[in-house]
Structure formats: structure tokens, C-alpha cells
Design a protein around this motif. Structure first.
Motif, short mmCIF file in Angstrom:
data_model
loop_
_atom_site.label_atom_id
_atom_site.label_comp_id
_atom_site.label_asym_id
_atom_site.label_seq_id
_atom_site.Cartn_x
_atom_site.Cartn_y
_atom_site.Cartn_z
N ALA A 448 2.57 -12.19 12.27
CA ALA A 448 2.78 -13.58 12.18
C ALA A 448 2.30 -14.27 13.55
O ALA A 448 1.38 -15.22 13.65
N ARG A 449 2.77 -13.38 14.78
CA ARG A 449 2.36 -14.24 15.94
C ARG A 449 0.84 -13.60 16.37
O ARG A 449 0.31 -14.69 16.98
N ILE A 450 0.49 -12.66 15.86
CA ILE A 450 -0.96 -12.59 15.90
C ILE A 450 -1.99 -13.68 15.25
O ILE A 450 -2.77 -14.43 15.69
N LEU A 451 -1.60 -13.80 14.02
CA LEU A 451 -2.14 -14.67 13.28
C LEU A 451 -1.86 -16.26 13.58
O LEU A 451 -2.84 -17.14 13.65
N PHE A 452 -0.96 -16.60 14.37
CA PHE A 452 -0.60 -17.88 14.88
C PHE A 452 -1.43 -17.95 16.13
O PHE A 452 -1.68 -19.30 16.17
N ASP A 489 5.83 -20.21 9.63
CA ASP A 489 6.36 -21.59 9.19
C ASP A 489 7.28 -21.81 10.47
O ASP A 489 7.02 -22.93 11.01
N LEU A 490 7.99 -20.89 10.99
CA LEU A 490 8.78 -21.19 12.17
C LEU A 490 7.99 -21.53 13.41
O LEU A 490 8.30 -22.41 14.22
N LEU A 491 6.88 -20.70 13.32
CA LEU A 491 6.25 -20.75 14.67
C LEU A 491 5.49 -22.17 14.71
O LEU A 491 4.89 -22.58 15.70
N ASN A 492 4.99 -22.57 13.53
CA ASN A 492 4.48 -23.90 13.36
C ASN A 492 5.40 -25.25 13.30
O ASN A 492 5.09 -26.27 13.17
N GLY A 493 6.67 -24.75 13.48
CA GLY A 493 7.71 -25.97 13.40
C GLY A 493 8.09 -26.38 11.83
O GLY A 493 8.59 -27.51 11.93
N ARG A 494 7.88 -25.69 10.87
CA ARG A 494 8.13 -26.11 9.67
C ARG A 494 9.60 -25.31 9.32
O ARG A 494 9.74 -24.26 9.47
N GLU A 495 9.95 -25.88 8.14
CA GLU A 495 11.10 -25.33 7.41
C GLU A 495 10.37 -24.29 6.46
O GLU A 495 9.53 -24.48 5.75
N PRO A 496 10.80 -22.86 6.59
CA PRO A 496 10.49 -22.02 5.63
C PRO A 496 10.50 -22.25 4.25
O PRO A 496 11.57 -22.62 3.95
#
Length: 504
Positions: A448-452, A489-496
Motif C-alpha cells: 500500500a505504501r508503494i502504491l500510495f 484508505d488510511l494513508l489517504n485519510g479515509r475511513e477503511p
């Protein structure tokens, strides 16, 4: 009463106004619908409004029942319930001479007609055989069982430009000879008995001189050669009957068929044999779209197909290639299919969806592929039978070669993490749809961190294809990628988001 504005005496203005009133869906073609009532009211308003309103009212018929409803005797029978298609006329006498005139008066206004059943054909027994029933008909869709194709002559018109048939009948030869201006012809039989009508089909197609679009069962070489010489032809779609065993494309000469202006070529077939033969002996210098959906595609045939496609002189014109096969095949892959497409430098869309299409695809080959397709916007490489060897480093090394890429669907080695996103400055800011879900994941947070970090427009990794048209529904790694998406979702500040119930 106020005097009518002079502008309303201009026929073009009236038609423009009434056309806006006529904007209603096919399901509303019923005298009880509000749109129908509006046009009918306009037709009754005054003599000036009558003709243009009536022309629009009857221009597009998606069934024949409303036309029969204009016959006084039949109106209460047809409209005694709200669903016209439930009405049966089997016990009703044919139209009388007077009723035939009522019917013909409205039929003369019809421009587009769809006939999906034959249960009312006996009502037309007394219609004059020497009179054109639909003299203004531009488009006809005649979808009836084979025995009733003999009624086709009732629906023919010298103005016909579009014709869609579900069966072949000798009357079709009449269409081809008399209506030389026919532009769009579609013959898609319901059953496999079309083989019995093949000579008639082939002879009829060879009589058409102005076709722009042709959709039909496989042609023999003479008919294929004929259509290749039509300068008007833009699109050809070949559909093989489901249980057809053999459609030979025997060649009577050694000449190739050159389709100078053809831009779209589509095959819906059981095996690739016919498609390979057709392409191998043809040239398509203007071809922009090639689509083949085939039941079974062994690797040997896939290689022959791709090689033939790369040699048909469409290198500088092809923008879309879709090759799809959902059937299981046996045998080991022997070479790489993808390299055959490197010559198509103008590709915008490439979809390879069959076994072994990605064999030998590694970081170096992916880079070479993306260097070959600088204009690509959608890339789909689906191969469940190949273990992914492309890594994240290989993917992000290749992506800069395709700055316009919007959608990517492929497999990567998401277990072996070989890139540190914090040490990379590259971002691909165009990619907005990503599907990697056929690959296993070991560390969902790391992926997820790579894609974000490197794909800022990717919010979720998911399969957005139609599940009814794909062969890998579900996916054995779905839960692992759901975990990746929760971290995104968490990295983008959204509710999973929960894939089933909304939110966690």
C-alpha cells in the motif's frame, strides 16, 4: 384565439420543436405514455401541426403492435391491458381491404421498425402484393424464427439503408439486388442451421455494393474477396454459430485481399482457424480496431494469429487490439506472444486475456513493451497460468515510457518487495485504474505504501471488469488485496471500506 406566429409556418422550425417533444425511451412507445400523448395532441391541434407531428409519432417503431392498433377493430383488443406483447391475434380475421388502407396510411410514416415475433403475420394476408407497405423505411430489424423469414418481403423498402436479420431467406437476394444502397447489414442467426443457407448468404453478400458495416457468419474466399474491394466498407464482424465445426476459407487464387479503408475487424468464433486464415491472406492498411473473442485458443494458434496480425500492414494504424479466450487449453508455452505486438506503435488499447499470453514476461520485456507503446492508455494482460515475475521495480521502471496510461491490469510479484518508495521521487500521475489482484501479497502495508507514494491517483486496487465477461471471477487473493486497500484508505485519510458492508 391568438393568431399563430409566422415562424410556426416554417416546416423546419416545427420539426425542430417537435423533435424535442419526441425525446422518449423505446419502452414508452405506447399510446398511454405521456410523450406519445403529447405528440398525438399536437397532431390534433391544427392542420399545420398534423403532418409533422404524425411523422414523428410513427417514425420509430420498436414493435409492430402500435401500427395494428391504428385499425379500429383491433384497437380495443390490443390495448385491453397495458402490455401489448401479451396480445394474441391467432383467432382474429386478417385485415379487410378497408382496414389494410388504415394500416398502410400509418405504415407509410415509419422510418425505423423492429419486428421480434411472427404471431401477427397472418393478419397481412390481404395486403396488396404490388404495393410497398413501408415506403419510407430506413432501418429494419427482422428478428423472427427461420420458417417465418418468408414474410420479409412485407417489410422491404427502396429507402432501406440498415437491415438486421436473424435468418436467411431467398427474399434477401431481392434486398441485395434491388436495394444497392444498403449500407449496414447484420445477419446473426438464432440457430446453427445457417450452414444450410450458406450458399444463399454468400451469393447475396456478393450483390451488395455500398456496404459500410457487415455482421454475418463466416464467408468463403469469393465473398471475402468481394467485400475487400468495397471502398465504402468500414467495419466487418464475423460471428461463428456455436456448434459450427468447419467454415473453410478456401482460396481460388493466390491473390491477397486488400481492405483499403476497413477500420474495424471483429471475430466471435469457436476456434482461431478461420480468423488466422482470413488475416494471413489479407491486408488492412487502415485498420484501427481488431477484436477476437474465441472459445478455445491453444498457444500454437495464438502465436500464428499474432504473427499474422503483425504482418497484415496495420502496424501504423492499429489503435486497439483485444484477444479474449476463456477456454482451458493444454500444452506448454514455447515462445512469447507479446513481442508480436511491439510493431504496433500507435496502440491505445491492448487486452490480452488468454492462457500463456504473458509467458516469459519479466522486467526487461515489460520495459521493451512499454517503450514500444508510448501512446497506450489501457493495458490488460490476463494470464492465470503464468507465475508473475515482474517486480515493483520493473513496473515503475517501465511506467515512465507510457505517460498517458489510464488503466493497467496485470500480475506482479507482490511478495518480493524490491523498491523503497521513500527513496524514489518518481510518480505516475495519470494512472487512475489498477488491478493487480491475481497476485499474492505478503506485506499488505508495504504494498500500500508503494502504491500510495508512486501512484497518487490510485485509491483502490480492484478488478473493474464486467464479472459476466471474465473468466477469473472472484480471485483467490481477494482478501489479501482487501487488506492492501484498507491501508490505502488510511494513508489517504479515509475511513477503511468493507467490501461487503460499507465501513469497518
Amino acid at each position: 384565439m391568438h393568431q399563430m406566429h409566422q415562424a410556426l409556418f416554417v416546416c423546419e422550425i416545427l420539426l425542430n420543436i417537435f423533435t424535442h417533444v419526441d425525446q422518449f425511451p423505446p419502452s414508452s412507445y405506447h399510446p398511454k405514455s405521456s410523450a406519445w400523448k403529447s405528440l398525438a395532441a399536437l397532431a390534433r391541434t391544427c392542420k399545420r401541426f398534423h403532418e409533422p407531428a404524425m411523422d414523428l409519432l410513427w417514425a420509430d417503431m420498436h414493435r409492430i403492435e402500435p401500427l395494428l392498433g391504428c385499425v379500429t377493430r383491433l384497437y380495443p383488443v390490443i390495448y385491453r391491458n397495458s402490455k401489448m406483447y401479451l396480445w394474441s391475434s391467432q383467432d382474429i380475421e386478417p385485415l379487410s381491404e378497408h382496414e389494410a388502407r388504415q394500416f398502410l396510411r400509418h405504415a407509410s410514416r415509419v422510418r425505423s421498425l423492429r419486428v421480434e415475433n411472427s404471431k401477427h403475420f397472418h393478419l397481412f394476408t390481404n395486403l396488396p402484393t404490388d404495393k410497398c407497405v413501408f415506403p419510407s423505411l430506413f432501418s429494419l430489424s427482422f428478428i423472427v424464427d427461420h420458417p417465418y423469414a418468408r414474410y420479409l418481403h412485407l417489410f422491404l423498402s427502396p429507402t432501406l439503408r440498415r437491415c438486421n436479420l436473424s435468418a436467411i431467406h431467398p427474399d434477401f437476394t431481392y434486398i441485395a439486388t434491388r436495394f444497392a444502397a444498403l449500407e449496414h447489414l447484420s445477419i446473426e442467426p438464432f440457430d446453427d442451421g445457417v450452414a444450410d443457407d450458406l450458399p444463399l448468404l454468400l451469393n447475396s453478400v456478393r450483390l451488395c455494393k455500398q456496404l459500410a458495416t457487415l455482421f454475418c457468419p463466416p464467408l468463403d474466399w469469393a465473398a471475402w474477396k468481394h467485400i475487400s474491394n468495397l471502398p465504402t466498407l468500414l467495419t466487418v464482424k464475423i460471428s461463428e454459430p456455436r456448434r459450427a465445426s468447419h467454415w473453410p476459407l478456401s482460396r481460388s487464387t493466390h491473390d491477397s485481399a486488400s481492405f483499403c479503408n476497413l477500420t474495424g475487424l471483429f471475430f466471435y468464433v469457436n476456434t482461431a482457424a478461420y480468423t488466422i486464415a482470413a488475416i494471413r491472406h489479407s491486408e488492412f492498411p487502415s485498420l484501427q480496431e481488431f477484436v477476437m473473442k474465441v472459445s478455445v485458443l491453444p498457444l500454437a494458434e495464438a502465436e500464428q494469429l499474432c504473427r499474422a496480425l503483425s504482418q497484415c500492414k496495420a502496424n501504423q494504424s492499429l489503435k486497439r487490439i483485444d484477444i479474449i479466450s476463456h477456454g482451458l487449453t493444454s500444452g506448454e508455452p514455447s515462445s512469447t506472444v507479446i513481442t508480436q505486438f511491439f510493431c504496433f506503435t500507435q496502440l491505445r488499447t491492448l487486452q490480452l486475456d488468454f492462457f500463456h499470453c504473458c509467458f516469459n514476461l519479466d522486467n526487461d520485456l515489460l520495459l521493451e513493451a512499454m517503450e514500444s507503446w508510448p501512446h497506450i492508455r489501457s493495458l490488460e494482460l490476463v494470464d492465470l497460468d503464468t507465475v508473475p515475475t515482474v517486480t515493483f521495480r520493473g513496473l515503475f521502471t517501465a511506467l515512465p515510457q507510457c505517460p498517458n496510461l489510464l488503466s493497467l491490469d496485470m500480475s506482479v510479484d507482490a511478495v518480493r518487495i524490491d523498491i523503497d518508495p521513500t527513496a524514489e521521487s518518481f510518480q505516475h500521475t495519470t494512472l487512475e485504474s489498477l488491478n493487480l489482484t491475481r497476485s499474492p501479497v505478503a506485506d499488505a502495508e508495504a504494498v500500500a505504501r508503494i502504491l500510495f507514494s508512486m501512484l497518487p491517483r490510485i485509491e483502490q486496487v480492484c478488478d473493474q471488469r464486467d464479472p459476466f465477461e471474465t473468466w477469473d471471477i472472484g480471485g483467490q487473493f481477494e482478501e489479501q488485496w482487501d487488506e492492501v486497500n484498507k491501508h490505502l484508505d488510511l494513508l489517504n485519510g479515509r475511513e477503511p471500506q468493507s467490501p461487503e458492508f460499507g465501513t469497518y
